[in-house]
Design a protein around this motif. Structure first.
Motif, mmCIF file in Angstrom:
data_model
loop_
_atom_site.group_PDB
_atom_site.id
_atom_site.type_symbol
_atom_site.label_atom_id
_atom_site.label_comp_id
_atom_site.label_asym_id
_atom_site.label_seq_id
_atom_site.Cartn_x
_atom_site.Cartn_y
_atom_site.Cartn_z
ATOM 1 N N ALA A 269 -6.409 11.684 11.190
ATOM 2 C CA ALA A 269 -7.584 11.506 10.397
ATOM 3 C C ALA A 269 -7.027 11.869 9.105
ATOM 4 C CB ALA A 269 -8.696 12.099 10.616
ATOM 5 N N LEU A 270 -6.557 13.459 9.029
ATOM 6 C CA LEU A 270 -5.838 13.892 7.807
ATOM 7 C C LEU A 270 -4.864 13.190 7.498
ATOM 8 C CD1 LEU A 270 -5.797 16.194 5.880
ATOM 9 C CD2 LEU A 270 -4.397 17.525 7.532
ATOM 10 N N LEU A 271 -3.920 12.721 8.150
ATOM 11 C CA LEU A 271 -2.892 11.902 7.789
ATOM 12 C C LEU A 271 -3.263 10.510 7.068
ATOM 13 C CD1 LEU A 271 0.406 11.672 7.956
ATOM 14 C CD2 LEU A 271 0.146 10.483 10.095
ATOM 15 N N ALA A 272 -4.298 9.958 7.835
ATOM 16 C CA ALA A 272 -4.841 8.785 7.344
ATOM 17 C C ALA A 272 -5.151 8.974 5.902
ATOM 18 C CB ALA A 272 -5.895 8.064 8.378
ATOM 19 N N ALA A 273 -5.920 9.918 5.555
ATOM 20 C CA ALA A 273 -6.594 10.189 4.257
ATOM 21 C C ALA A 273 -5.398 10.375 3.297
ATOM 22 C CB ALA A 273 -7.526 11.747 4.452
ATOM 23 N N ALA B 121 -12.681 -2.448 -1.835
ATOM 24 C CA ALA B 121 -12.912 -2.941 -0.452
ATOM 25 C C ALA B 121 -11.888 -2.304 0.503
ATOM 26 C CB ALA B 121 -12.663 -4.486 -0.227
ATOM 27 N N ALA B 122 -10.600 -2.384 0.348
ATOM 28 C CA ALA B 122 -9.646 -1.846 1.024
ATOM 29 C C ALA B 122 -9.692 -0.350 1.417
ATOM 30 C CB ALA B 122 -8.017 -2.182 0.447
ATOM 31 N N THR B 123 -10.300 0.313 0.069
ATOM 32 C CA THR B 123 -10.455 1.761 0.379
ATOM 33 C C THR B 123 -11.674 2.025 1.394
ATOM 34 O OG1 THR B 123 -9.653 2.067 -1.835
ATOM 35 C CG2 THR B 123 -10.758 3.809 -0.985
ATOM 36 N N LEU B 124 -12.318 1.109 1.260
ATOM 37 C CA LEU B 124 -13.641 1.686 2.255
ATOM 38 C C LEU B 124 -13.106 1.345 3.704
ATOM 39 C CD1 LEU B 124 -16.642 -0.436 0.719
ATOM 40 C CD2 LEU B 124 -16.576 2.085 0.710
ATOM 41 N N TRP B 125 -12.218 0.495 3.968
ATOM 42 C CA TRP B 125 -11.669 0.398 5.218
ATOM 43 C C TRP B 125 -10.924 1.524 5.576
ATOM 44 C CZ3 TRP B 125 -9.099 -4.964 6.863
ATOM 45 C CH2 TRP B 125 -9.963 -5.851 7.406
ATOM 46 N N GLY B 126 -10.091 1.969 4.721
ATOM 47 C CA GLY B 126 -9.422 3.200 4.729
ATOM 48 C C GLY B 126 -10.177 4.323 5.346
ATOM 49 N N PHE C 172 -16.432 14.008 6.721
ATOM 50 C CA PHE C 172 -17.161 14.142 5.875
ATOM 51 C C PHE C 172 -16.428 14.797 4.732
ATOM 52 C CE2 PHE C 172 -19.858 17.082 2.816
ATOM 53 C CZ PHE C 172 -20.754 16.427 2.623
ATOM 54 N N VAL C 173 -15.488 15.599 4.759
ATOM 55 C CA VAL C 173 -14.627 16.256 4.054
ATOM 56 C C VAL C 173 -13.613 15.295 3.642
ATOM 57 C CG1 VAL C 173 -12.934 18.018 3.674
ATOM 58 C CG2 VAL C 173 -14.975 18.544 4.907
ATOM 59 N N LEU C 174 -13.007 14.642 4.468
ATOM 60 C CA LEU C 174 -11.792 13.886 4.262
ATOM 61 C C LEU C 174 -12.502 12.549 3.114
ATOM 62 C CD1 LEU C 174 -9.520 13.826 7.072
ATOM 63 C CD2 LEU C 174 -9.326 15.094 5.031
ATOM 64 N N VAL D 146 -4.296 7.080 2.363
ATOM 65 C CA VAL D 146 -5.142 6.241 1.484
ATOM 66 C C VAL D 146 -4.989 6.798 -0.079
ATOM 67 C CG1 VAL D 146 -7.581 5.862 0.998
ATOM 68 C CG2 VAL D 146 -6.787 5.635 3.303
ATOM 69 N N LEU D 147 -5.237 8.269 -0.098
ATOM 70 C CA LEU D 147 -5.125 8.742 -1.422
ATOM 71 C C LEU D 147 -3.805 8.410 -2.028
ATOM 72 C CD1 LEU D 147 -6.810 12.284 -0.699
ATOM 73 C CD2 LEU D 147 -7.784 10.662 -2.192
ATOM 74 N N ALA D 148 -2.840 8.605 -1.360
ATOM 75 C CA ALA D 148 -1.576 8.218 -1.922
ATOM 76 C C ALA D 148 -1.359 6.671 -2.302
ATOM 77 C CB ALA D 148 -0.301 8.400 -1.062
ATOM 78 N N SER D 149 -1.987 5.806 -1.750
ATOM 79 C CA SER D 149 -1.938 4.445 -2.095
ATOM 80 C C SER D 149 -2.594 4.292 -3.542
ATOM 81 C CB SER D 149 -2.357 3.663 -0.967
ATOM 82 O OG SER D 149 -1.755 3.743 0.243
ATOM 83 N N ASN D 150 -3.689 5.098 -3.565
ATOM 84 C CA ASN D 150 -4.719 4.998 -4.667
ATOM 85 C C ASN D 150 -4.056 5.754 -5.741
ATOM 86 O OD1 ASN D 150 -6.449 3.102 -3.699
ATOM 87 N ND2 ASN D 150 -7.563 4.620 -2.900
ATOM 88 N N THR D 151 -3.222 6.753 -5.821
ATOM 89 C CA THR D 151 -2.828 7.612 -6.923
ATOM 90 C C THR D 151 -1.192 7.543 -7.097
ATOM 91 O OG1 THR D 151 -2.536 9.296 -5.215
ATOM 92 C CG2 THR D 151 -4.668 9.254 -6.503
ATOM 93 N N LEU D 152 -0.601 7.704 -6.174
ATOM 94 C CA LEU D 152 1.084 7.599 -6.237
ATOM 95 C C LEU D 152 1.342 6.195 -6.705
ATOM 96 C CD1 LEU D 152 2.090 10.037 -3.551
ATOM 97 C CD2 LEU D 152 1.431 10.692 -5.657
#
Length: 238
Positions: A121-125, A100-105, A23-25, A128-134
């Motif tokens: 799970a934390l590492l995956a999150a 769609a790719a983010t939903l997979w993430g 839920f948090v991630l 995913v965030l780094a891919s969308n921001t950095l």
């Protein structure tokens, strides 16, 4: 009463940790998507992460690691269908692939949480965030560069608006002009345009197309009496 008899406080707390992590991630990933006004925002990504965690956690408790592995595979397939609903095609452009790719993430994050792999799970999150921001500044920088016709994989579409009764003559002119330029036609569509006209759309899949030469073809066809409008556009989005 069976639910009370099979209630295990330790397992319940374990599930609580897994779902809370998802839920948090998932909410963090969804917040970034909501902030950028994407199709799948805060609630969608959170629900995907939590749902994936529920399925994997349930399978793990019922059939151990083997059950969790099987359900995780079904989660991947199910989220693929969900992601397909966020993809929209507008002419030659396709939108929603990143959503769609983010939903997979988010589903991957939830699956890890459901399998009690909280650190993973934390590492995956984070990734995913780094891919969308950095990576966003790098993508914007690349997109601002002029398109190199020969280096980029682009799809060209040549459009002609002609009278309905002159369709065959214009098609012959179009095929001749493209054949002389050695531009093979990948797809050809003819659609009604108004009451007495049609729009001819020729899609060129060749990566050797040059914009300047295509402009000359458009100018040549525009000079024909049968052609009312002639223009071309391109897409670099797969």
């Amino acid at each position: 009463m069976q639910a009370l008899l099979h209630f295990d406080l330790a397992s319940f707390l374990d599930s609580l940790v897994s779902l809370a992590t998802a839920f948090v991630l998932g909410s963090i990933i969804g917040y970034e998507r909501q902030y950028r006004q994407r199709t799948a925002g805060l609630r969608t990504n959170t629900l995907v992460a939590v749902s994936a965690a529920v399925f994997v956690d349930m399978a793990y408790r019922l059939n151990g690691a083997a059950g969790a592995t099987q359900v995780a595979a079904y989660v991947v397939s199910g989220v693929g269908f969900l992601g397909a609903g966020t993809i929209m095609k507008e002419g030659l452009n396709v939108r929603g692939l990143n959503t769609a790719a983010t939903l997979w993430g988010s589903a991957a994050v939830g699956a890890c949480a459901g399998a009690d792999l909280v650190a993973e799970a934390l590492l995956a999150a984070i990734f995913v965030l780094a891919s969308n921001t950095l990576l966003r500044p790098l993508v914007n920088s690349i997109n601002r560069r002029p398109i190199d016709d020969r280096a980029s994989e682009v799809t060209y579409q040549l459009c002609l608006v002609v009278r309905s009764d002159q369709q065959k003559q214009v098609l012959d002119l179009l095929e001749t002009a493209l054949a002389e330029a050695s531009y093979p036609v990948g797809d050809l569509e003819v659609e009604p345009f108004g009451e007495d006209a049609v729009e001819i759309k020729a899609t060129l899949l060749s990566t050797s197309v040059e914009s300047a030469q295509l402009e000359r073809i458009v100018a040549q066809l525009s000079g024909e009496n049968h052609v009312r409008q002639a223009f071309w556009n391109l897409s670099t989005t797969e």
